[in-house]
Each structure stands twice: as C-alpha cells, then as structure tokens.
Design an enzyme around this catalytic site. Sequence first.
Site, PDB file in Angstrom:
ATOM      1  CG  ASN A  30      -5.981   1.154   2.650  1.00 40.29           C
ATOM      2  OD1 ASN A  30      -6.290   0.544   1.616  1.00 40.29           O
ATOM      3  ND2 ASN A  30      -6.887   1.725   3.438  1.00 40.29           N
ATOM      4  CG  HIS A  39     -10.309   5.607   3.223  1.00 40.88           C
ATOM      5  ND1 HIS A  39     -11.049   4.442   3.359  1.00 40.88           N
ATOM      6  CD2 HIS A  39     -11.094   6.619   3.666  1.00 40.88           C
ATOM      7  CE1 HIS A  39     -12.235   4.747   3.886  1.00 40.88           C
ATOM      8  NE2 HIS A  39     -12.284   6.056   4.082  1.00 40.88           N
ATOM      9  CG  LEU A  87      -4.222  -6.547   5.932  1.00 39.10           C
ATOM     10  CD1 LEU A  87      -2.915  -5.932   5.455  1.00 39.10           C
ATOM     11  CD2 LEU A  87      -4.459  -7.882   5.259  1.00 39.10           C
ATOM     12  CG  MET A 144     -13.325  -4.018  -0.825  1.00 37.32           C
ATOM     13  SD  MET A 144     -12.675  -2.337  -0.498  1.00 37.32           S
ATOM     14  CE  MET A 144     -14.178  -1.522   0.025  1.00 37.32           C
ATOM     15  CB  THR A 161      -8.945   2.191 -11.629  1.00 36.46           C
ATOM     16  OG1 THR A 161      -9.350   2.695 -10.361  1.00 36.46           O
ATOM     17  CG2 THR A 161     -10.154   1.675 -12.396  1.00 36.46           C
ATOM     18  CG  ASN A 162      -6.294   3.338  -6.720  1.00 37.70           C
ATOM     19  OD1 ASN A 162      -5.654   4.389  -6.728  1.00 37.70           O
ATOM     20  ND2 ASN A 162      -7.581   3.288  -6.382  1.00 37.70           N
TER      21      ASN A 162
END
Length: 207
Positions: A110, A112, A96, A93, A14-15
């Site tokens: 990112n 969160h 890196l 998920m 969805t993001n």
Amino acid sequence: MLCRVGVLVSGRGTNLQSIIDKSISGEIDAEVVVVISDNPKAQALNRARKVGIKALYLDPATEKPILVGGAEDKYLQVLKENQVDLVCLAGFMRVLKEKFISEYKWRIMNIHPALLPSFKGLHAQRQALNSGERFSGATVHFVTEDVDGGPIILQAVVPIYQDDTEESLSQRILKEEHRIYPECINLLAKGKIQIKDNKVIIGEING
Ligand code: GAR
C-alpha cells in the site's frame, strides 16, 4: 520472469499510471495484468483500458470502508484468475480483512501519503499540516491487519513550508509516491525483499 501485478484503485489513479508507465518502459520487472476498482467512475479504470490492461469494477456491496464477505471473494477470484503475484493498493479507500490478507501474505503493498507511523488514516496531508511538522512524505508498506501499520518498505521525505496548503503539500508528496511505489514493486520482483522480525530487509538474498 515478470512479476504479475494486480492494482486495486478507487479514484484518480496517478500512482497506477506511474506503475504502468515504468512497466511499459521496462524500468521495472513487473507487468500490470489487472486493475480492479470499487468505484465504477474511477479515472484509474480508463487509464488502464487506454493501454489495453483489463480493468474491472467490482461492487464492494457495502457502504462501509471495508471489503468483506462476497465482495472479498470476488476480488480474490479475479486476482487468482489473472495469476497475480503481487497486489498493489493505489488509492484504494477500503480496508482488507484477514482472509484476503492471508491469501496474499506479504504480497500486498500500500502507499500512504505520510511518514508512517505518523498520520495514519484519512487526510494524512491535512493531519501533517495541522500538526505543525516541518517534514512529511510518502510510505510504501506491506499490508497486514494493522491498518497502515504493516512493515515499511521505502519512505520519501518532503519539506512542509509555512505557506503550504493541503493541495500544495499533496502534490509534493505525490511526486515522491510516483517514484517510490514502482521502486518497491521492482525490489520485490527482483527478490530483494525479506521480512525478518516484522521488519523489511532490502538487499541480495543469500541461501
Ligand atoms: C495517493 O496520495 C495515495 O497515497 C492515497 O490516495 C492517493 C491516491 O491518488 N492513499 C491513501 O490515502 C490510502 N490511505 P492516485 O489515485 O492519484 O494514485
């Protein structure tokens, strides 16, 4: 010039959708040029393909929650081939490692679902509920080797109600995620982000 964005995903997407939508509508100076998933069944891949964006599953080659070795090289190769300027983790998920991060230094973001530095890691919404806090939210930050600990770009705050469930709180936070992630991408695309003393400064950049 449009900022070329590569999005890394693992699931629902969805993001990713909010970034694609705002890119297509011209609300942000960015274009999603490639989407990569470590999960062949990620709904996010279909969202990208539906609008003609290149979407690939790349085998992470390990069950561990990290991206290392050959897999890391494959991901980097695809990002480079597609001349990606900015890498966005959107529900990706995996962690890196150093090589990846240094190749895209200050060009990996990112999102969160908590007000970092509180509630890092998995099940951030559950952690916030269990803590009894009255507010939580969403954070967009740069990715460094400090997992969920890189410089914060934007945050959005939401209330926590006494009758909230993990689902209801997650939905409230998600709505804010969809607002602030594209905004952060746009700030970077417009050259309005500087990093000084490990902190993000937003505004016009002089000289
Ligand atoms: C989002 O809530 C995002 O903040 C979270 O995963 C969800 C992905 O949803 N990310 C993390 O927890 C990373 N630590 P989406 O696939 O619908 O965008």
